[in-house]
Design an enzyme around this catalytic site. Structure first.
Site, PDB file in Angstrom:
ATOM      1  N   GLY A  38      39.064  43.086  42.479  1.00 27.32           N
ATOM      2  CA  GLY A  38      38.509  42.201  43.188  1.00 27.32           C
ATOM      3  C   GLY A  38      39.164  40.834  42.793  1.00 27.32           C
ATOM      4  N   CYS A  39      38.266  39.973  43.175  1.00 24.46           N
ATOM      5  CA  CYS A  39      38.743  38.368  42.923  1.00 24.46           C
ATOM      6  C   CYS A  39      39.081  38.093  41.351  1.00 24.46           C
ATOM      7  CB  CYS A  39      37.665  37.482  43.320  1.00 24.46           C
ATOM      8  SG  CYS A  39      37.826  35.752  42.687  1.00 24.46           S
ATOM      9  N   PHE A  40      40.343  37.886  41.286  1.00 22.50           N
ATOM     10  CA  PHE A  40      40.779  37.763  39.840  1.00 22.50           C
ATOM     11  C   PHE A  40      40.212  36.475  39.080  1.00 22.50           C
ATOM     12  CE2 PHE A  40      45.033  35.576  41.715  1.00 22.50           C
ATOM     13  CZ  PHE A  40      44.493  34.557  42.281  1.00 22.50           C
ATOM     14  N   TYR A 184      31.035  30.384  44.800  1.00 19.17           N
ATOM     15  CA  TYR A 184      31.489  31.646  44.609  1.00 19.17           C
ATOM     16  C   TYR A 184      31.538  32.106  43.049  1.00 19.17           C
ATOM     17  CZ  TYR A 184      34.545  35.974  44.901  1.00 19.17           C
ATOM     18  OH  TYR A 184      35.164  37.035  44.776  1.00 19.17           O
TER      19      TYR A 184
END
Length: 217
Positions: A38-40, A184
């Site tokens: 997913g999001c690094f 986020y």
């Protein structure tokens, strides 16, 4: 990357995760493992905290060099995954232990081409291996976790040969630590860090076991 994201895997306690039955032998010199979860930003934050990890670089793997940039990768059409290139000292932390953190904290490996509300093949769960031995150990651990029923759904992590790694743009590097109050990061990275500290506090660098590090690493 969307600001609202639930990670069901965070509800699975560490005690459910067995140690890998197979591992790479300890070797001399720095080693690496390239992981997509997913999001690094968030995966990078997790691995930076592990004692024995010497460097983590966010980047892209699995696609064409000419499209290895954030704007292109975000379209989901380039074949890349957002990944982290984790460099580590095998005398201090093993390949198998890093796999255990990857599957138990860094992401939910049962979500196909997504992590929470982040959707697309660029967010796929993937292990990019450099050697047949890395592939063998990773494949064996996935089988072990599935056989143990750690997750209610099967693990969908892909095993892909690492042809090349492309570092992401500078502003992505160490993003969570530099932007702890970004929405986020607070919504996605912070819960992972809280679980990491609670489950692997004995395996973290000293600066990550302080009470104030859960939202900043």
């Amino acid at each position: 990357m969307t600001t609202s994201c639930s990670i069901p895997g965070l509800n699975v306690p560490r005690s459910r995760f067995p140690d890998p039955e197979q591992d790479l032998p300890a070797s001399q010199g720095e080693q690496r493992i390239v992981l997509g979860g997913g999001c690094f930003w968030c995966v990078e934050a997790v691995f930076l905290a592990i004692n024995g990890v010497t460097r983590v670089v966010s980047g892209y793997a699995g696609g064409h060099p000419g499209s290895a940039n954030y704007e292109a990768v975000c379209t989901g059409t380039t074949g890349h995954a957002e990944v982290v290139d984790v460099h580590y000292d095998p005398a201090r932390v093993g390949f198998g232990e890093l796999l255990k953190v990857f599957f138990s904290v860094a992401h939910d490996p049962t979500q196909l081409n997504r992590q929470g509300n982040d959707r697309g093949p660029q967010y796929r769960s993937a292990i990019f291996y450099e050697t047949p031995e890395q592939r063998r150990v990773a494949e064996a651990y996935i089988h072990q976790l599935n056989q143990a029923g750690v997750y209610p759904d099967p693990i969908v992590t892909t095993l892909e040969r690492l042809d090349a790694f492309f570092p992401a743009e500078d502003y992505h590097q160490n993003f969570a630590a530099r932007n702890p109050h970004q929405p986020y990061i607070m919504a996605v990275a912070a819960p992972k860090m809280e679980k990491l500290v609670g489950s692997y506090g004995d395996r973290l660098k000293p600066e990550y076991t302080d009470n104030d590090t859960g939202n900043t690493a």
